[in-house]
Design an enzyme around this catalytic site. Sequence first.
Site, PDB file in Angstrom:
ATOM      1  N   GLY A  31      15.988 -66.465   8.652  1.00 47.86           N
ATOM      2  CA  GLY A  31      15.684 -65.279   9.474  1.00 47.86           C
ATOM      3  C   GLY A  31      15.257 -65.561  10.948  1.00 47.86           C
ATOM      4  O   GLY A  31      15.737 -66.630  11.314  1.00 47.86           O
ATOM      5  N   HIS A  34      19.447 -65.269  15.873  1.00 48.53           N
ATOM      6  CA  HIS A  34      19.771 -65.320  16.980  1.00 48.53           C
ATOM      7  C   HIS A  34      21.399 -64.978  17.219  1.00 48.53           C
ATOM      8  O   HIS A  34      22.095 -65.175  15.968  1.00 48.53           O
ATOM      9  CB  HIS A  34      19.380 -66.283  17.740  1.00 48.53           C
ATOM     10  CG  HIS A  34      19.429 -67.549  16.961  1.00 48.53           C
ATOM     11  ND1 HIS A  34      20.807 -68.145  16.780  1.00 48.53           N
ATOM     12  CD2 HIS A  34      18.526 -68.363  16.530  1.00 48.53           C
ATOM     13  CE1 HIS A  34      20.375 -69.510  16.294  1.00 48.53           C
ATOM     14  NE2 HIS A  34      19.114 -69.575  16.012  1.00 48.53           N
ATOM     15  N   HIS A  37      23.243 -67.312  14.812  1.00 50.61           N
ATOM     16  CA  HIS A  37      23.601 -66.868  13.182  1.00 50.61           C
ATOM     17  C   HIS A  37      24.542 -65.756  13.095  1.00 50.61           C
ATOM     18  O   HIS A  37      25.226 -65.357  12.219  1.00 50.61           O
ATOM     19  CB  HIS A  37      22.051 -66.191  12.757  1.00 50.61           C
ATOM     20  CG  HIS A  37      20.994 -67.133  12.684  1.00 50.61           C
ATOM     21  ND1 HIS A  37      19.841 -67.247  13.586  1.00 50.61           N
ATOM     22  CD2 HIS A  37      20.457 -68.090  11.741  1.00 50.61           C
ATOM     23  CE1 HIS A  37      18.879 -67.982  13.241  1.00 50.61           C
ATOM     24  NE2 HIS A  37      19.420 -68.783  11.988  1.00 50.61           N
ATOM     25  N   MET A 186      21.031 -72.907  20.282  1.00 55.38           N
ATOM     26  CA  MET A 186      20.009 -71.920  19.816  1.00 55.38           C
ATOM     27  C   MET A 186      19.408 -72.379  18.618  1.00 55.38           C
ATOM     28  O   MET A 186      20.211 -72.650  17.646  1.00 55.38           O
ATOM     29  CB  MET A 186      20.899 -70.626  19.718  1.00 55.38           C
ATOM     30  CG  MET A 186      21.337 -70.044  21.004  1.00 55.38           C
ATOM     31  SD  MET A 186      21.964 -68.320  20.918  1.00 55.38           S
ATOM     32  CE  MET A 186      22.283 -68.001  22.459  1.00 55.38           C
TER      33      MET A 186
END
Length: 287
Positions: A31, A34, A37, A186
């Site tokens: 979860g 960003h 993902h 990220m």
Amino acid sequence: MQIVNTASDLHALVAGFTRDGRRIGFVPTMGNLHAGHHSLIALARERVDVVIASVFVNPTQFGPSEDFTRYPRTPEADTEGLAAHGCDVLFLPLVADIYPDGAERMVRVSVPELGDMLEGAIRPGHFDGVATVVAKLFNMTRPDVAVFGQKDYQQLLVIRRMSRDLGYPIDIVSAPIVRETNGLAMSSRNQYLSAEQRAQAGVIHATLQWMRERALASLRAGDAIAFREISALANARLENAGLAPDYALLRNADNLGEPMANQRNLVALVAARVGSTRLIDNLLIEP
Ligand code: AMP
């Protein structure tokens, strides 16, 4: 996008997909999603008929002094982002569905050697937690394809090994690392960084690129001892920029072993703390 909370609902859904001959792609996450993902969802989308993502902050892959309780949880934004990027099913398992008698009593999957070195040595039990939860999620989602980010390079190799050894008929796909404009990979943990630390952390990617240039130069020169020197200098570069590196290494990209002098399939790996935030990143080196 359908949202599924229980193992039995997921089972019924997956059985229907399989009956209809639809190929399933799976993207497991913790979860706080960003663009990295979302790129995994897009990659799965290209290869299959239905994409299932899971969001589960897996307690067993966190060490006792790690950030499990404060790990960022953003369910609304995650749901919106997944739906917008073409995810068909979001699985939000309950801890009791994953660990019926609690995490301590759970059957465990362990990947020897590959799971014990580097991140596994610094974070004991981490990859047992990862391999166990992913094996369980594979059984629950029955995917044809599963997508993992190259960002967690050792994790990718651990999952490949686990999947092969346990005989999962799943194509494990690696997705490229999505980066900020300054090169910082990220990560959900980037939000622990101040603006200044974020800028400072750009040195990780710069160092990886420097390691790649140096490694390629030493391969051209046939210089046997250079890899260790490159690692030592890379460590110093990170320290000089105010980071606290755990390692900056050149390794065999297939098994993360020490590279031979003329090793061509290399990966540069860095783990470093910026303040109290620990970041990892890597770069493949292909001459
Ligand atoms: P996490 O939610 O951090 O467990 O990550 C879920 C998946 O997303 C893993 O396969 C990660 O490797 C992948 N991932 C995380 N960050 C990135 C990124 N910057 N680029 C590509 N994939 C990523």
